[in-house]
Scaffold this active site. Structure first.
Site, PDB file in Angstrom:
ATOM      1  N   GLU B  29     -33.104   4.439   8.026  1.00 61.65           N
ATOM      2  CA  GLU B  29     -33.723   5.742   7.825  1.00 61.65           C
ATOM      3  C   GLU B  29     -34.521   5.734   6.527  1.00 61.65           C
ATOM      4  OE1 GLU B  29     -30.185   8.107   7.860  1.00 61.65           O
ATOM      5  OE2 GLU B  29     -29.793   7.686   9.972  1.00 61.65           O
ATOM      6  N   LEU B  58     -32.980   9.057  13.427  1.00 64.56           N
ATOM      7  CA  LEU B  58     -31.885   9.428  12.534  1.00 64.56           C
ATOM      8  C   LEU B  58     -30.551   9.337  13.284  1.00 64.56           C
ATOM      9  CD1 LEU B  58     -32.020  12.594  10.262  1.00 64.56           C
ATOM     10  CD2 LEU B  58     -29.993  11.243  10.776  1.00 64.56           C
ATOM     11  N   GLU B  60     -27.031   6.715  13.030  1.00 67.38           N
ATOM     12  CA  GLU B  60     -26.417   5.513  12.455  1.00 67.38           C
ATOM     13  C   GLU B  60     -25.813   4.593  13.503  1.00 67.38           C
ATOM     14  OE1 GLU B  60     -26.083   8.593  11.384  1.00 67.38           O
ATOM     15  OE2 GLU B  60     -27.207   8.452   9.519  1.00 67.38           O
ATOM     16  N   GLN B  82     -27.952   5.037   4.932  1.00 65.37           N
ATOM     17  CA  GLN B  82     -28.485   5.706   3.737  1.00 65.37           C
ATOM     18  C   GLN B  82     -27.431   5.994   2.669  1.00 65.37           C
ATOM     19  OE1 GLN B  82     -30.825   9.572   4.146  1.00 65.37           O
ATOM     20  NE2 GLN B  82     -32.423   8.010   4.035  1.00 65.37           N
ATOM     21  N   PHE B  83     -26.237   6.399   3.074  1.00 66.91           N
ATOM     22  CA  PHE B  83     -25.112   6.608   2.156  1.00 66.91           C
ATOM     23  C   PHE B  83     -23.834   6.223   2.899  1.00 66.91           C
ATOM     24  CE2 PHE B  83     -28.274   9.401   0.336  1.00 66.91           C
ATOM     25  CZ  PHE B  83     -28.068   9.318  -1.030  1.00 66.91           C
ATOM     26  N   PRO B  89     -20.580   7.670  11.849  1.00 69.37           N
ATOM     27  CA  PRO B  89     -21.084   7.587  13.222  1.00 69.37           C
ATOM     28  C   PRO B  89     -21.247   6.145  13.704  1.00 69.37           C
ATOM     29  CG  PRO B  89     -22.396   9.133  11.917  1.00 69.37           C
ATOM     30  CD  PRO B  89     -21.478   8.415  10.964  1.00 69.37           C
ATOM     31  N   HIS B 129     -21.661  11.740  -0.291  1.00 66.99           N
ATOM     32  CA  HIS B 129     -22.594  10.792  -0.898  1.00 66.99           C
ATOM     33  C   HIS B 129     -21.905  10.004  -2.013  1.00 66.99           C
ATOM     34  CE1 HIS B 129     -25.385  13.457   1.146  1.00 66.99           C
ATOM     35  NE2 HIS B 129     -26.421  12.718   0.806  1.00 66.99           N
TER      36      HIS B 129
END
Ligand SMILES: Cc1ncc(C[n+]2csc(CCOP(=O)(O)OP(=O)(O)O)c2C)c(N)n1
Ligand SMILES: Cc1ncc(C[n+]2csc(CCOP(=O)(O)OP(=O)(O)O)c2C)c(N)n1
Ligand SMILES: [Mg+2]
Ligand SMILES: [Mg+2]
Lengths: 384, 326, 384, 326
Positions: B29, B58, B60, B82-83, B89, B129
């Site tokens: 992403e 978008l 995962e 991304q984090f 997921p 995050h």
């Protein structure tokens, strides 16, 4: 006949007050009483102003990452205006305008982004859920909340919001599929603002519309101009009536645009051109509505000036309330974990300032305990 | 030699390996035009084209599932999640497929894949995050789990991961993405997956840590030495699985005392495995119970309280004293 | 115009040889050369017979849980027949007929269900993947495999199979969405056999068709009679040609029926009536094709008898090969984990018979080591 | 009093609590007409109707996500995940939401939910039908994790779970679903979540185990006593989190030796936490390193080899001897 038709579908797009100011009397007349219209306009302006305040707070280090709502005010507001006050509104993080209309205190949203869980402790009964961070996951909760209401024989429905990007998550599919097959009245609203951070919406769907995502489940699907409050209200009316009367879900795509950066941590100029943004600025839902109200003599510069003043004041107060709250106690994150805190967590909470987790204080010979405590004190001092 | 931070070191490793190996592709992403939200893949799409560096929808599970297929098809995908909070997921594709493909097919299909994931707290980020899930994947046979604590290590370990025939979870401690720079050779070098690094030597006590916590440990050790304190040996595990128990064992046999430091929650964190192994291997030499300085058994708090949750030099120092006082 | 059309769609259903024996010359003529037709029929009969053999193996304790394919032979076979030998076929566990057509040895499938990983070690190059257990997950791998081929400039496409139930999984959505948006030529085939174990397909989709699941992604969608080999071949031709020529994915629903229990661990009589099953027995793809071939003088009882004999023989040999394989070594599950086995795993492998995992043998005083080993030996003996 | 197996005991607990509490609803794959693939919910749909016992679409994330919403809405959902191997797709909803909802909303929303999951190996099942992921969820703050080893315990613990205001992962060892029967009171009783059970007392060594492994341990203990062997104390943890460290500590302080037995892989299995805690709490009393008898750090093999993977009485006996010989 070897070749027959198994399925046919058609999706309508609804626009009432377009960017040029054209207004469709047939659909628009009497849709929103003038008095309400003014209140709705004021709500959008207030939300927009809070965006600017929040941006400044973040830049001055008084708030963490914050996602502006700028340009999308008419989507969630249209929904909140149409929904019954006791219908569930299950949103993501770009629906401030609708949430505030439902009575969510602005400081709650601010607190969330100030890194404080108390911002999620929605004062009841607002029939809203707090900000969701993991994308695409909240729509299943909307389905569950609504099914629980149905279980108790209530006619409450839910409206759940998510972005064009979030609609790529597997949970989105599962939520729509569960709602449709288990007959749960949820209005699924996809806010297509053309971007998911830097990812253009075509990478999240190569199909002509996001509205057609609902066809998989045999749901009625509608697309509307999400920057046109009249269109969002009209579309939500049809959708809410459908779901409440049939007990079934339906699907709405609201076409809008994110005028700001994705969040304060983002720099949209890295991935999209000024022309695109300027074109959308011309389609700003607030400007559009103001021009309409001015033409209808419902609004003028004096009112605008007064509003600006009032809004600035209100929002400043909200910020004051958010910043005025006592700083949280470090015991909070232990105490909030379970209805009844496990003994081991109590020990962790009580000893976090005095011992390492591997240490069983009671095992230390007394003099050793003192020595350790004293050394620790010194070291701590040395650090400050 | 260049003076680089962690982000730059990873970026350099990616460039150099991509130039060597045309089968490496990057996906995730916002990793393309935007260079990733932490800019780790900055400039790579421009340099290698959209075919080798591309943005995905978008999702995962989709990112990892697609990558598994790419790997089964002979490429070496490098998906970015991304984090770490959004690994959830993708958990099923990672643990039910990536980790099992080689063994379930007895090698007919394999998954050479390097999953890059920013990890850990301390940057005032929003919810989900700031977590540290390394133990979850260390408990999943079939994966390798790496977490560097410096730019130099990051480059050497990433190059090894990019050449590994099996799936590697490459956790990047976001707290030190830009915290400091160090000399990182332009020239090719690799650091073996599975070998720890002795950061500094000492005789009185051993500290075992990994990721951003290593920095907190170094601060605590400095303080200690300033005040003429104990002589402490610090071991940076570098790799969580397979982990370098030999290095830990040798050190603890020497010092007889050990403190383990990590950000993840205490219970069943990877510190528990290290502690258990130390008991098994150094039972007769151990002079005090192994101390653990870790996140608490609570959800990672929002950022107002995150520094109360994360191990810091003060807590590490306290553990050193607890352990020595025993 | 305030209300415009945003999207329209239509899905066709294809049937060529229906259950009453009606044959549509227009679509069906020359679709499958007679010589091939006979081979295809024989493949279905052989697959059906193996189902019965497997069932008996399970009942007599010579095999674990096994899912019969009975009634669904024409779906995967039609696909396998149309696909190029080097197109990927990524299936679930009810596509034996197609896999065998592609050259997968029957003993591989048998071994899988006999609890032996070697059954998944697909001899290359068959361009097929082994049986998948977690539902809905394989379609993403099909997309990846195809994208890897595209990356190398090959024009290989993939066809992936999944059930009506599996289409409810989030990964299904993500696979279709990735394939569509990243332009990966995959033919998605949903085998709608009306049941997911005991769950009727309406609980997995309340929509009129499963074919419309593809509309979300703007894919061309087709539905066909999955018990009609001519229809599956025709539909796959159109779909495969579309995907190969455009490089884009498309979607197919094959309507079929699971004539047997879900698996040998299931008892379908608990949840579905005999009438329903009988109605579908009348639609059996094998009977239908046999009648057609008989009418066309391509087949007769003598041939049928000869085939039955040959098939029984062949399948018995496959079973013999599956059961004849040397039993696996317990070291296998250690050695298969990584390209290079970690030292700690070597120790676990070597000491599994002699020590507990917590034990570091080297630490034991020699005499203690002996004592432990001896005690262990005695105990082991006592167990047998 | 009735003589019931584990399946019947759970079925009875569900019936009795559903009659008391109208807010309990059951959902999952094939739990309705079919009564679940293990028949645990047999007859419940007929008895309580489709409104309270219903089949869902085939999607585990959906099942848990919907259940979380039901719980936030005031019900007590009891989702069944058909096999532990299919928890993967639900991992994110469980760990990112169910486990965090109370703390992230400071109690404004809670998730009273009991997730029922058949767990473990030994029944010759296909791939992904024989795993033991309890440590994964024990490492996730906000959840409670329960695993009974007998019909009596199952009923008492399940009733507690069904009355718990927080999410409970209720793992049911499928290997002993029908392995044996025991007296289970019809009358209401509960067993507290977080309390272990001392199965038998002894002075020479402590065994700590849970789930189906407890049965293997009992066999080993019998053998030992037959051959006039050591006196062994067996502790069935019953609850993995929060776990009853007091019981373990008291026992090991007495015996000085401990063997931990579980099916999950060794590394970062829950045994590592127990072992680490024993060292922390009983350092001075410990006479030998804690032994672990666990699954190996490999994927659970297909059933031809599963008995070589799973701890059995022979391996437990070996550990007893290793520990005593130390
Ligand atoms: C599961 C998950 N993955 C990734 C992220 C990181 N992330 C936050 S916002 C965002 C983009 C969201 O795009 P969209 O759904 O279109 O909503 P918008 O921001 O445009 O309103 C991403 C990738 C996340 N929050 N959750
Ligand atoms: C992710 C996952 N959840 C649950 C199961 C258990 N299970 C095996 S087959 C099956 C039903 C599948 O139905 P469908 O997809 O229609 O395929 P069919 O068996 O009808 O061919 C279920 C629930 C599984 N294998 N994987
Ligand atoms: Mg968006
Ligand atoms: Mg089916």
């Amino acid at each position: 006949m070897p070749i027959t038709t198994a399925y046919e579908a058609k999706i309508e797009h609804i626009s009432i007050l377009d960017e040029k100011g054209n207004f469709d009397e047939k659909l628009g007349k009497g849709l929103i009483p003038d008095a309400d219209l003014v209140k709705l306009y004021e709500a959008m302006v207030s939300c927009r102003q809070l965006d600017q305040v929040a941006f400044r707070l973040q830049r001055s280090g008084r708030m963490g990452t914050y996602p502006q709502n700028m340009g999308q005010e008419a989507t969630s507001l249209g929904a909140a205006y149409v929904l019954r006050k006791d219908d569930w509104m299950v949103t993501c993080y770009r629906e401030n305008c609708g949430l505030f209309w439902r009575g969510v205190p602005k400081e709650a949203i601010l607190l969330h982004w100030m890194g404080d869980e108390r911002g999620n402790a929605m004062p009841k009964p607002h029939w809203v859920t707090p900000i969701y961070v993991p994308l695409g996951t909240q729509m299943l909760h909307a389905a569950g909340l609504t099914m629980a209401a149905k279980y108790r024989g209530e006619d409450r429905i839910a409206c759940t919001f998510f972005g064009d990007g979030a609609s790529s998550e597997g949970d989105f599919h599962e939520a729509c599929n569960f709602a449709s097959n288990l007959k749960i009245p949820v209005v699924f609203v996809c806010q297509n603002n053309f971007w998911a951070i830097s990812t253009p919406s075509r990478i999240n769907s190569a199909a002509p519309t996001f509205a057609q995502r609902g066809l998989s489940y045999g749901m009625p699907c509608l697309q509307c101009d999400g920057n046109d409050l009249f269109a969002t209200v009209h579309t939500m009316r049809k959708s809410v009536e459908y779901s409440r009367s049939t007990g079934l879900p339906c699907f709405v795509e609201m076409v809008t645009y994110r005028l700001g950066d994705h969040t304060t941590a983002d720099d949209a100029s890295r991935y999209r051109g000024k022309d695109e943004v300027d074109a959308w600025k011309a389609r700003d839902p607030i400007i559009r509505l103001r021009n309409y109200m001015t033409a209808r003599k419902l609004w003028d510069d004096a009112k605008e000036a007064a509003l600006a003043e009032r809004v600035e004041q209100e929002n400043a107060e909200a910020v004051a309330r958010a910043e005025g709250i006592a700083s949280p106690d470090r015991a909070d994150f232990f105490n909030a974990m379970y209805a009844e805190i496990p003994q081991d967590l109590v020990i962790q909470r009580e000893t976090m300032q005095t011992h390492s987790l591997g240490q069983d204080p009671t095992q230390l010979p007394p003099e050793a305990q003192e020595r350790a405590a004293q050394l620790a004190a010194e070291a701590a001092a040395a650090h400050h | 030699m260049a003076n680089l931070n962690l982000v730059q070191a990873i970026n350099l490793a990616l460039i150099q390996e991509m130039e060597k190996n045309p089968d490496i592709v990057l996906l995730g992403e916002d990793i393309g035009v935007n260079g990733g939200v932490f800019r780790v893949t900055e400039g790579l799409q421009k340099r290698f084209g959209e075919k080798r560096v591309f943005d995905t929808p978008l999702a995962e599970s989709g990112i990892i599932g697609l990558s598994i297929g790419l790997a089964m098809g002979g490429l070496h995908p490098v998906p970015e999640i991304q984090f770490e909070g959004f690994l959830g997921p993708a958990y099923d594709q990672i643990c039910s497929h990536a980790a099992r493909m080689r063994s379930r097919t007895r090698g007919a299909f394999t998954v050479p894949m390097t999953i890059r994931i920013p990890v850990g707290g301390g940057i005032h980020a929003p919810e989900l995050h700031s977590d540290s899930p390394e133990a979850i994947y260390a408990h999943t046979p079939g994966l390798k789990v790496v977490m560097p604590s410096s730019p130099y290590d990051a480059k050497g370990l990433l190059v090894s991961a990019l050449r590994d025939p099996d799936p590697v979870m490459f956790f990047e401690p976001k707290r030190i993405y830009r915290a400091f720079r160090e000399e990182v050779p332009e020239d090719e070098y690799t650091l073996p997956i599975g070998k720890a690094r002795t950061v500094c030597e000492g005789d009185d006590l051993t500290i075992v840590s990994w990721g951003a916590s290593v920095v907190q440990c170094m601060q605590a050790i400095e303080k200690a030495s300033e005040s003429g304190g104990p002589s402490i040996e610090l071991i940076d595990l570098r790799t969580i699985y397979p982990f370098d128990m030999d290095a830990v064992e040798a050190s603890v046999r020497k010092t007889g005392r050990c403190v383990i430091v990590h950000e993840a929650p205490l219970t069943c964190g990877f510190g528990s495995e290290i502690a258990a192994r130390i008991m098994e291997k150094c039972f007769l030499e151990l002079e005090a119970p192994v101390q653990r300085v870790a996140g608490f058994d609570t959800t990672m708090p929002y950022y107002k309280l995150e520094l109360d949750y994360l191990p810091d030099a003060i807590r590490v120092t306290r553990a050193i004293h607890d352990c020595l006082a025993y």
